[in-house]
Design an enzyme around this catalytic site. Sequence first.
Site, PDB file in Angstrom:
ATOM      1  CD  GLU A  89      28.554  76.421 -13.764  1.00 24.73           C
ATOM      2  OE1 GLU A  89      27.762  75.931 -13.371  1.00 24.73           O
ATOM      3  OE2 GLU A  89      29.758  76.205 -13.346  1.00 24.73           O
ATOM      4  CB  CYS A 110      35.372  75.567 -19.639  1.00 25.00           C
ATOM      5  SG  CYS A 110      34.438  74.121 -19.446  1.00 25.00           S
ATOM      6  CB  CYS A 117      24.103  66.474 -19.382  1.00 30.13           C
ATOM      7  SG  CYS A 117      25.073  65.501 -20.702  1.00 30.13           S
ATOM      8  CB  CYS A 121      28.597  60.923 -16.306  1.00 33.33           C
ATOM      9  SG  CYS A 121      28.651  60.758 -18.074  1.00 33.33           S
ATOM     10  CB  CYS A 124      28.842  64.753 -14.550  1.00 34.26           C
ATOM     11  SG  CYS A 124      28.836  66.186 -15.389  1.00 34.26           S
ATOM     12  CB  CYS A 338      31.589  73.291 -16.401  1.00 34.03           C
ATOM     13  SG  CYS A 338      32.259  74.339 -17.283  1.00 34.03           S
TER      14      CYS A 338
HETATM   15  N1  SAH Z   1      29.559  65.995 -22.341  1.00 36.54           N
HETATM   16  C1  SAH Z   1      31.049  66.088 -22.481  1.00 36.54           C
HETATM   17  C2  SAH Z   1      31.539  67.279 -22.212  1.00 36.54           C
HETATM   18  C3  SAH Z   1      31.263  68.006 -20.554  1.00 36.54           C
HETATM   19  S1  SAH Z   1      32.884  68.054 -20.003  1.00 36.54           S
HETATM   20  C4  SAH Z   1      31.731  65.133 -21.691  1.00 36.54           C
HETATM   21  O1  SAH Z   1      31.490  64.479 -20.963  1.00 36.54           O
HETATM   22  O2  SAH Z   1      33.037  65.019 -22.235  1.00 36.54           O
HETATM   23  C5  SAH Z   1      32.511  67.106 -18.651  1.00 36.54           C
HETATM   24  C6  SAH Z   1      33.947  66.825 -18.037  1.00 36.54           C
HETATM   25  O3  SAH Z   1      33.874  67.542 -16.776  1.00 36.54           O
HETATM   26  C7  SAH Z   1      34.319  65.433 -17.726  1.00 36.54           C
HETATM   27  O4  SAH Z   1      34.926  64.748 -18.702  1.00 36.54           O
HETATM   28  C8  SAH Z   1      35.181  65.498 -16.663  1.00 36.54           C
HETATM   29  O5  SAH Z   1      36.461  65.702 -16.859  1.00 36.54           O
HETATM   30  C9  SAH Z   1      34.691  66.852 -15.706  1.00 36.54           C
HETATM   31  N2  SAH Z   1      33.931  66.582 -14.618  1.00 36.54           N
HETATM   32  C10 SAH Z   1      32.575  66.334 -14.359  1.00 36.54           C
HETATM   33  N3  SAH Z   1      32.316  66.264 -13.154  1.00 36.54           N
HETATM   34  C11 SAH Z   1      33.195  66.326 -12.597  1.00 36.54           C
HETATM   35  C12 SAH Z   1      33.657  66.325 -11.211  1.00 36.54           C
HETATM   36  N4  SAH Z   1      33.102  65.851 -10.441  1.00 36.54           N
HETATM   37  N5  SAH Z   1      35.254  66.207 -10.893  1.00 36.54           N
HETATM   38  C13 SAH Z   1      36.093  66.637 -11.829  1.00 36.54           C
HETATM   39  N6  SAH Z   1      35.968  66.688 -13.060  1.00 36.54           N
HETATM   40  C14 SAH Z   1      34.611  66.385 -13.507  1.00 36.54           C
HETATM   41 FE1  SF4 Z   2      26.886  64.939 -19.517  1.00 35.34          FE
HETATM   42 FE2  SF4 Z   2      28.389  65.163 -17.398  1.00 35.34          FE
HETATM   43 FE3  SF4 Z   2      28.430  62.694 -18.498  1.00 35.34          FE
HETATM   44 FE4  SF4 Z   2      29.624  64.934 -19.792  1.00 35.34          FE
HETATM   45  S1  SF4 Z   2      30.251  64.295 -18.090  1.00 35.34           S
HETATM   46  S2  SF4 Z   2      28.093  63.415 -20.893  1.00 35.34           S
HETATM   47  S3  SF4 Z   2      28.289  66.859 -19.250  1.00 35.34           S
HETATM   48  S4  SF4 Z   2      26.758  64.019 -17.539  1.00 35.34           S
END
Ligand code: SAH
Ligand code: SF4
Length: 358
Positions: A89, A110, A117, A121, A124, A338
């Site tokens: 995406e 983005c 991944c 987390c 996410c 994303c």
């Molecule tokens: N893996 C890297 C880059 C991906 S960014 C990292 O974790 O920094 C992933 C970002 O997406 C997270 O920092 C967060 O800001 C955003 N994100 C992921 N899931 C989300 C959610 N459910 N609501 C809001 N932001 C989210």
């Molecule tokens: Fe991976 Fe999502 Fe965690 Fe970023 S926030 S490291 S994309 S699981």
Amino acid sequence: MDLLSLNQEELGDALEEIGEPRYRAGQLASWVYERRVSSFDAMSNLPKALREKLAGQFSLRPLTTARESGSKDTTRKFLFQLADSQLIETVLIPASPALYGERADRRTICISSQVGCAYGCKFCASGIDGWKRNLTAGEIVAQFLSIEEISGEKINNIVFMGMGEPFANYENLLKAISIINAPWGIGLGSRHITVSTSGLVPRIRDFADQPLQLRLAISLHGATDEVRGQIMPVNRKYPLAELIDACAYYTSKKKQHLTFEYILIKDVNDTEEQARALARHARDLQAKVNLIPYNTVEDLDWERPEQPVQENFLKILKSRGVSATLRREKGHDIAAACGQLRLQAERKKSVAPVAGVE
Ligand code: SAH
Ligand code: SF4
């Protein structure tokens, strides 16, 4: 061979290998990055036989659009299909507020760095189905070129906040960035490129040591080991003290402030105690904080806190002298977008094949 993965040196080598002179590398770069053509056929100053030969050797677009959502003035999400049918995406945010770059009228994309991944987390969408593979440098560069091509918009800011952990694909990430930054390539200034990481400490140090003045964002999401450890498994490997140390190294080496991303999740990390602890870290490093109200993800049952809780959290940071913003508009939830479109598509795919490919 994926031409967008090659720098000028490598393209010169590849041309020599097929019996063509090295100087053609410059000609090709000019067609691909300056004039933005997406087929060899369009390279009108090359002999027809050569165009055909090149088309047999190189590919110029390692991805195709599988689905698109959103409209011109809002955040637009693009689902791309890769040559091996994997989905990624990319999100285009029009004239977004100055969250990462310094000007308010920037169009930001983005970008994804991996399929899925491995870091899992808890909040996410990208990690739900685990890690599939790293993107090549060309697949990263192609996201930029394809979005400009499809949208007709000029992009002046990139954030690596799409699917995947960019620092777990470090080599291809830096290769792609060098092509995006190069004068013979896309030519986007390094200060307009932000990489976001969940906190891979050794790579943060490597990133500080590499020469480009790129921006760094850290996905913090918890201000103590107890809270961060609950939602980000990576914290067990690289606890906060080590992460903060690496951030300090980056700041001193680059003479540049970094950004903490902090998703506000109801009853998980939204307490006043967390706000105060976050303020201490941010103040020590003079880091900026972006607060992001949690965006609902299918399959996960977290919620965003009520508005007054969000505002109070922000107030605590500000009253302690921290530069902080709270994203209030839904359309501007950059990274949250994303991973979610792909998740929906993958879910549907298990019911009907090739869902949504138009
Ligand atoms: N893996 C890297 C880059 C991906 S960014 C990292 O974790 O920094 C992933 C970002 O997406 C997270 O920092 C967060 O800001 C955003 N994100 C992921 N899931 C989300 C959610 N459910 N609501 C809001 N932001 C989210
Ligand atoms: Fe991976 Fe999502 Fe965690 Fe970023 S926030 S490291 S994309 S699981």
